[in-house]
Design a protein around this motif. Structure first.
Motif, PDB file in Angstrom:
ATOM      1  N   THR A   1      20.068  70.501   5.890  1.00  7.04           N
ATOM      2  CA  THR A   1      19.473  71.620   5.168  1.00  7.04           C
ATOM      3  C   THR A   1      19.488  72.880   6.016  1.00  7.04           C
ATOM      4  OG1 THR A   1      17.267  71.147   6.017  1.00  7.04           O
ATOM      5  CG2 THR A   1      17.895  70.072   3.968  1.00  7.04           C
ATOM      6  N   LYS A   2      20.054  72.774   7.168  1.00  7.87           N
ATOM      7  CA  LYS A   2      20.041  73.915   8.076  1.00  7.87           C
ATOM      8  C   LYS A   2      20.935  75.036   7.547  1.00  7.87           C
ATOM      9  CE  LYS A   2      21.862  73.302  12.055  1.00  7.87           C
ATOM     10  NZ  LYS A   2      22.929  74.323  12.125  1.00  7.87           N
ATOM     11  N   VAL A   3      20.416  76.215   7.630  1.00 11.06           N
ATOM     12  CA  VAL A   3      21.179  77.381   7.200  1.00 11.06           C
ATOM     13  C   VAL A   3      21.845  77.998   8.420  1.00 11.06           C
ATOM     14  CG1 VAL A   3      21.010  79.606   6.080  1.00 11.06           C
ATOM     15  CG2 VAL A   3      19.463  77.757   5.441  1.00 11.06           C
ATOM     16  N   THR A   4      23.143  78.103   8.380  1.00 10.82           N
ATOM     17  CA  THR A   4      23.802  78.659   9.571  1.00 10.82           C
ATOM     18  C   THR A   4      24.664  79.843   9.233  1.00 10.82           C
ATOM     19  OG1 THR A   4      25.494  77.000   9.282  1.00 10.82           O
ATOM     20  CG2 THR A   4      23.822  76.582  10.969  1.00 10.82           C
TER      21      THR A   4
ATOM     22  N   TYR B   1      11.324  65.958  29.489  1.00 10.00           N
ATOM     23  CA  TYR B   1      11.546  65.855  28.050  1.00 10.00           C
ATOM     24  C   TYR B   1      12.337  64.598  27.720  1.00 10.00           C
ATOM     25  CZ  TYR B   1      10.576  70.709  28.964  1.00 10.00           C
ATOM     26  OH  TYR B   1      10.010  71.853  29.429  1.00 10.00           O
ATOM     27  N   THR B   2      11.886  63.902  26.732  1.00  6.42           N
ATOM     28  CA  THR B   2      12.667  62.779  26.249  1.00  6.42           C
ATOM     29  C   THR B   2      12.610  62.805  24.734  1.00  6.42           C
ATOM     30  OG1 THR B   2      10.795  61.288  26.115  1.00  6.42           O
ATOM     31  CG2 THR B   2      12.005  61.333  28.181  1.00  6.42           C
ATOM     32  N   GLY B   3      13.404  61.969  24.144  1.00  3.03           N
ATOM     33  CA  GLY B   3      13.352  61.889  22.697  1.00  3.03           C
ATOM     34  C   GLY B   3      14.733  61.801  22.130  1.00  3.03           C
ATOM     35  N   GLU B   4      14.760  61.602  20.857  1.00  8.05           N
ATOM     36  CA  GLU B   4      16.034  61.553  20.161  1.00  8.05           C
ATOM     37  C   GLU B   4      16.660  62.940  20.171  1.00  8.05           C
ATOM     38  OE1 GLU B   4      13.985  60.164  16.714  1.00  8.05           O
ATOM     39  OE2 GLU B   4      13.008  59.058  18.327  1.00  8.05           O
ATOM     40  N   PRO B   5      17.975  62.984  19.989  1.00 12.80           N
ATOM     41  CA  PRO B   5      18.600  64.297  19.859  1.00 12.80           C
ATOM     42  C   PRO B   5      17.995  65.023  18.662  1.00 12.80           C
ATOM     43  CG  PRO B   5      20.247  62.560  20.010  1.00 12.80           C
ATOM     44  CD  PRO B   5      18.924  61.894  19.866  1.00 12.80           C
ATOM     45  N   MET B   6      18.220  66.302  18.614  1.00 11.72           N
ATOM     46  CA  MET B   6      17.614  67.123  17.568  1.00 11.72           C
ATOM     47  C   MET B   6      17.891  66.537  16.187  1.00 11.72           C
ATOM     48  SD  MET B   6      15.878  69.408  18.957  1.00 11.72           S
ATOM     49  CE  MET B   6      15.715  70.431  20.418  1.00 11.72           C
ATOM     50  N   THR B   7      16.813  66.297  15.497  1.00 10.53           N
ATOM     51  CA  THR B   7      16.747  65.601  14.216  1.00 10.53           C
ATOM     52  C   THR B   7      17.893  65.860  13.237  1.00 10.53           C
ATOM     53  OG1 THR B   7      15.599  67.443  13.313  1.00 10.53           O
ATOM     54  CG2 THR B   7      14.267  65.738  14.314  1.00 10.53           C
TER      55      THR B   7
ATOM     56  N   ASN C   1      13.276  77.421  28.863  1.00 10.57           N
ATOM     57  CA  ASN C   1      12.401  77.520  27.687  1.00 10.57           C
ATOM     58  C   ASN C   1      11.693  78.873  27.705  1.00 10.57           C
ATOM     59  OD1 ASN C   1      10.431  77.262  25.690  1.00 10.57           O
ATOM     60  ND2 ASN C   1      10.237  75.060  26.026  1.00 10.57           N
TER      61      ASN C   1
ATOM     62  N   HIS D   1       7.113  62.791  25.669  1.00 11.20           N
ATOM     63  CA  HIS D   1       8.302  63.533  25.223  1.00 11.20           C
ATOM     64  C   HIS D   1       8.319  64.975  25.711  1.00 11.20           C
ATOM     65  CE1 HIS D   1       6.151  65.677  21.960  1.00 11.20           C
ATOM     66  NE2 HIS D   1       7.214  66.403  21.858  1.00 11.20           N
TER      67      HIS D   1
ATOM     68  N   GLN E   1      18.391  64.673  10.337  1.00 11.90           N
ATOM     69  CA  GLN E   1      18.036  64.759   8.919  1.00 11.90           C
ATOM     70  C   GLN E   1      17.773  66.182   8.468  1.00 11.90           C
ATOM     71  OE1 GLN E   1      16.354  63.318  11.215  1.00 11.90           O
ATOM     72  NE2 GLN E   1      14.385  64.359  11.328  1.00 11.90           N
ATOM     73  N   HIS E   2      17.514  67.039   9.422  1.00  6.82           N
ATOM     74  CA  HIS E   2      17.298  68.426   9.014  1.00  6.82           C
ATOM     75  C   HIS E   2      18.573  69.254   9.095  1.00  6.82           C
ATOM     76  CE1 HIS E   2      13.171  68.592   8.005  1.00  6.82           C
ATOM     77  NE2 HIS E   2      12.829  67.956   9.100  1.00  6.82           N
ATOM     78  N   GLU E   3      19.524  68.736   9.812  1.00  7.87           N
ATOM     79  CA  GLU E   3      20.760  69.492   9.985  1.00  7.87           C
ATOM     80  C   GLU E   3      21.402  69.784   8.635  1.00  7.87           C
ATOM     81  OE1 GLU E   3      22.046  70.555  13.145  1.00  7.87           O
ATOM     82  OE2 GLU E   3      19.942  70.079  13.463  1.00  7.87           O
TER      83      GLU E   3
ATOM     84  N   ALA F   1      16.808  80.688  23.490  1.00  8.53           N
ATOM     85  CA  ALA F   1      15.501  80.475  24.107  1.00  8.53           C
ATOM     86  C   ALA F   1      15.459  79.178  24.903  1.00  8.53           C
ATOM     87  CB  ALA F   1      14.414  80.457  23.036  1.00  8.53           C
TER      88      ALA F   1
END
Lengths: 457, 457, 457
Positions: free
Chosen positions: A454-457, A442-448, A229, B228, A450-452, C441
């Motif tokens: 709208t993600k600009v790549t 770190y825990t949690g759901e995989p990267m959200t 990080n 998290h 719902q935003h993928e 990062a």
């Protein structure tokens, strides 16, 4: 005692100033923690947090019990005609008395606080270099030895009244360099006392532990283990720089605007120059704008100016920062060349730039600024002279020798009883799993998702 | 007013010191925010950030309008021969006047600032305990009531001139303990005033809200809901400790080096000892080096020393920290035993260790240090005596009673109108989705595949 | 020089106070860095860290060499009967002399430090608005021009002795508003000098660069590009607010408790009110409790009060914060309406709220508070009058004109040589890949599966 009428005494203000600076130095521990946590792998983050939280506690506790006594206790001074004098025996080497602050009044207690947060800094420098494979309790033992004994002795030599190479002698005629009109070693805020001590202890720790698994491939070529990080790592550097203003400016030890201002300026110019230098360097050496190199160069510039922050002109601060960037980059390459694995480059930053900082104080310091910074009435011949450089060089050798003589047997002993390093299995799984209850930082759901969309790549 | 010539007046310096300390206390809000955000689940991070940003604003706004008036306003003092005296009626219980600082000059405005950032702290303690299921507006109502009224009354009792159990009486002969030569309750920086108030409000909030879904299984056995982001949680603890030096040292309220230094030392020794104790405890209780236990024990050690930070010897600070670790660990277990779900252990840290802190001030305080800390010319018989312990105990009961009497009906009323807790559906989805626009605190590509190839596992 | 006996001189305390405040302003750079890093996409985080670390270094270096000279150098003053007077020529417009602090003593060096960390702030405001697509070296050139020249000239006009619209004239009879008994522009801590300068440079940068790819769809409708780490973004806001106490209170430039306390109170009330206002606004405009809107409104409230923090009553600070929330929200919509892409809303926060802050100082300031804040013996007719508003308005136009006149040709020139923006390919891949050595990062294993089993959903 803070009467609401009248004027503020200088001694009262001195205490408050040192406290405020000490708060900032305490805050540097958050900086080291974030820097190191961000720099290691994801699976070792908790371990770093645990180690560094423990370092502060160990540092405060052992420095309270013993460290301060061995650094600044004065029971072993010799009294001559009721005037205290350093004897040629123990007081030249180590202090004694005032264990657990048993001789302290509230009027002098700020001093313990400031010195204690410094002591823990020396220990925490080690924690990064040995990250990812050291046994937790072995590290805690290391931190204890450093803060209780190894660091206090160094600080006694250089900062205590009567330390054998100290600038703060009762009587300069007692200096071992008195024949040549020399005074003592210039290390205003501790490039040597703090950073070299930590850096050299880090060096031996990293060397004796050996590299992390997979850090070098079968041919001995280094394999990059990226930080998990970098945002947090950069936060750590900003915290450290912020805290460094307390570290360096507070080392005036008195409420002294002009000298503290002098220090603030050099403590800004040196790291700034190191950053600019490393930006160019990284473009040419690494072929890209390397964030890790720039972050560490900033720290290198801070370490480099720490010894001389009050005693050099601005142009010298810039030059010191410029060279610090090269010292850091070169030091880092050298460490790697010798197959030593230092996950946070603590050896290059604190060890190499610490040496550079002490030597630079011998090269660039000016008589006028030294007189002001050390409130010294007498002039010593050696300032800015070959003699002063020689004194600085002797100081560097002394610190290296002392820290090595203490830490090498210590680490080897731990290694001999198979207590120094975790098992390969634990190391692969990660220390957070093996030592800290099978948890991840770190825990949690995989990267959200719902935003993928709208993600600009 | 800052003339460039002459000397600094004590009153000018007092103001600057309190401001600087207040800045650090403000900064503690960042600490609570990071601690809580890291401690909750990924899906509720935005909610925490939103709540805590709101808490600062609510605290400042309502403490400006009402809180400060009810804490320190003096319109309801009785004048006897032109000398203000606490009456047996309203002024013993609550202040009045100076609403919206309408009687304030710039010479006393620093005091509002310092007290305002304290007030918001009491509210923010609650936010962690009720995380993950409280209705956002219900929480904001809670924060408003706490900062405008509940907390100001407690602080009036203990810190205002004439509060019924205050150490700061105009005339000690007015003390309700005067017959026994007792003075007032010792709570130097607020183990009781701030931390107990917040902790008890947190307790009732968590109890009346009920646990998060899935926090206890069908058999009533607790199910771990991991934080998290422990790195951010640890950052929060470092921020809090750093800010605590402002909280405790600044509570001298005057630019007073010796007393502030005393406080800095105890505020270092107690949490350090608590950390070391919890490291050992966690190894034996949890069977591993538990980061959550150590982080919270550090806070417990800080809360524990807050009441007595200026009035106990160093050894007592160490003992207080040692016991704080047990109080925190035991408190945490007790809360869980009663099936209360406190996601950040705020009840154990602030409530239980707050109680311990107030009582410890009655056990360990020394006459000499109290005289110094409270700038008191007279000596009160009760210090360090059974009487002082009784006064502290009465204070504890009073705070518990008052906060409970206010908050229980308040929470129950919100619950009755079905306004206290979000729906089960919203809770499962996460508050970030349901209340904050379907957003997540984190977005981005999955963890970088290009580095996986070089990853050492 | 910090003698251990005697009393503290006011000038010594002034220096220490300015240093301490300057440390906090330095710390704001960590705030901008975290705010911006959290606000951008995952793939551009390193780029932000790199840019902002570079900004501090560039700011310090160029402000040392040139900036301070052009802001506060006095070589081009005219001496009349040995009394320095602003001439109608160059000194009204720009300073000269004291390059590389060549005329500085340690007694005045604190001033450079404080001004230098301010200068870098103006530059760093730009870095957020141009994030995600600017060429790194083009940004560094921008930061250099801003800190070396554009910002120093603005600060000369408004803060230097003799600047054409300054409140700090040697002789108020020299003011260009002297005929009307007017004095100069009120911009106590820099809503105009710092925030407008940064905000307007950000506006032109964002406009001339054009939006990030995909920021507007084929129909020109904005497409949300969510921040990648809102926790870090919120940390940035807390850091900024904390540092703002140094920014605003330190702008007293003297150790002056009453005025600094006044400033601390308004600097708390305005952002608090802006937060509360934006909570309501976001509920009605966005339909949910929008974290981004609240975080930026807090900053808007801080920017809005910065010009007038020492010269308005509390109720006015509240009103200024209230309106700041609308100004920020409206400004943000307006920027978007014109298809300008500002990833961190820097234009709305610093540009629009900066303008509002300068104008508000003309509307709400009171004669009494101005006299206190500016230690002014004379009374100027214009205070709180239409004249003062006119002066403020002229100041706003002047800053807009100057910054635009400098930055538009600068950006267009960089664009003309195709140096301003990275390639579309690089932008899509992310700047961390393309400019920073193919690194991310963040690395690590996917979110810990072992906890998924106990996860409550």
């Amino acid at each position: 005692d803070g009467s609401p009428i009248g004027f503020v005494t200088q001694s009262n203000a001195d205490q408050i100033w040192v406290l405020l600076a000490g708060f900032l130095v305490f805050w540097m521990h958050a900086g080291f923690t974030m820097l190191e946590a961000g720099s290691v792998q994801h699976k070792n983050a908790i371990n770093i947090l645990f180690k560094n939280m423990g370092t502060v506690a160990i540092g405060a506790f052992f420095y309270y019990l013993f460290g301060y006594a061995w650094a600044y206790g004065t029971d072993n001074l010799i009294m001559e005609n009721d005037i205290p004098q350093p004897n040629e025996g123990s007081f030249r080497f180590i202090g004694s008395g005032n264990y657990a602050l048993n001789q302290e009044t509230n009027e002098t207690r700020h001093s313990w606080f400031f010195q204690a947060v410094f002591a823990a800094t020396a220990a925490t420098i080690v924690s990064g270099a040995v990250a990812g494979r050291i046994n937790l309790l072995a590290y805690f033992a290391t931190a204890s030895v450093l803060t209780a004994f190894v660091y206090p002795v160094v600080s006694h030599w250089i900062w205590a009244t009567g330390g054998w190479i100290s600038m703060f002698q009762f009587d300069r005629a007692d200096s071992i360099f008195a024949d040549e009109n020399g005074c003592g070693m210039i290390d205003f805020a501790g490039s040597g006392v703090v950073h070299m001590t930590g850096g050299i202890a880090a060096f031996w720790g990293a060397l004796i532990l050996g590299p992390r698994l997979g850090r070098f491939d079968a041919d001995g070529k280094p394999v990059d283990i990226p930080p998990h990080n970098i945002t947090i790592q950069a936060l750590g550097v900003f915290i450290l720089w912020f805290g460094w203003y307390g570290f360096n400016c507070g080392s005036t030890l008195v409420f002294d605007g002009p000298n503290a201002s002098k220090v603030a300026v050099t403590t800004t110019l040196s790291p700034s120059t190191a950053i600019l230098t490393s930006i160019v360097l990284s473009r040419f050496i690494a072929g890209h704008f390397d964030i890790g190199m720039v972050l560490n160069a900033a720290l290198g510039g801070l370490v480099g100016i720490t010894a001389s922050c009050s005693v050099v002109d601005d142009w010298a601060a810039i030059l010191i920062g410029f060279i610090s960037a090269f010292v850091y980059v070169g030091g880092s390459k050298l460490v790697l060349f010798f197959k030593i694995d230092d996950p946070v480059d603590a050896i290059a930053v604190h060890g190499f730039c610490g040496i550079w900082g002490v030597l630079a104080a011998g090269i660039f310091s000016t008589n006028e600024l030294i007189q002001s910074a050390y409130s010294s009435a007498e002039m010593c011949e050696g300032w800015g002279s070959p003699l002063q450089f020689r004194i600085q060089f002797i100081g560097v050798l002394a610190i290296i020798s002392w820290v090595s003589a203490m830490m090498v047997p210590f680490y080897l002993a731990l290694k001999a009883i198979n207590f120094l390093r975790v098992s390969a299995e634990f190391e692969e799984t990660g220390l957070d799993m093996s030592e800290h209850g099978g948890k991840s930082a770190y825990t949690g759901e995989p990267m959200t998702p719902q935003h993928e969309s709208t993600k600009v790549t």
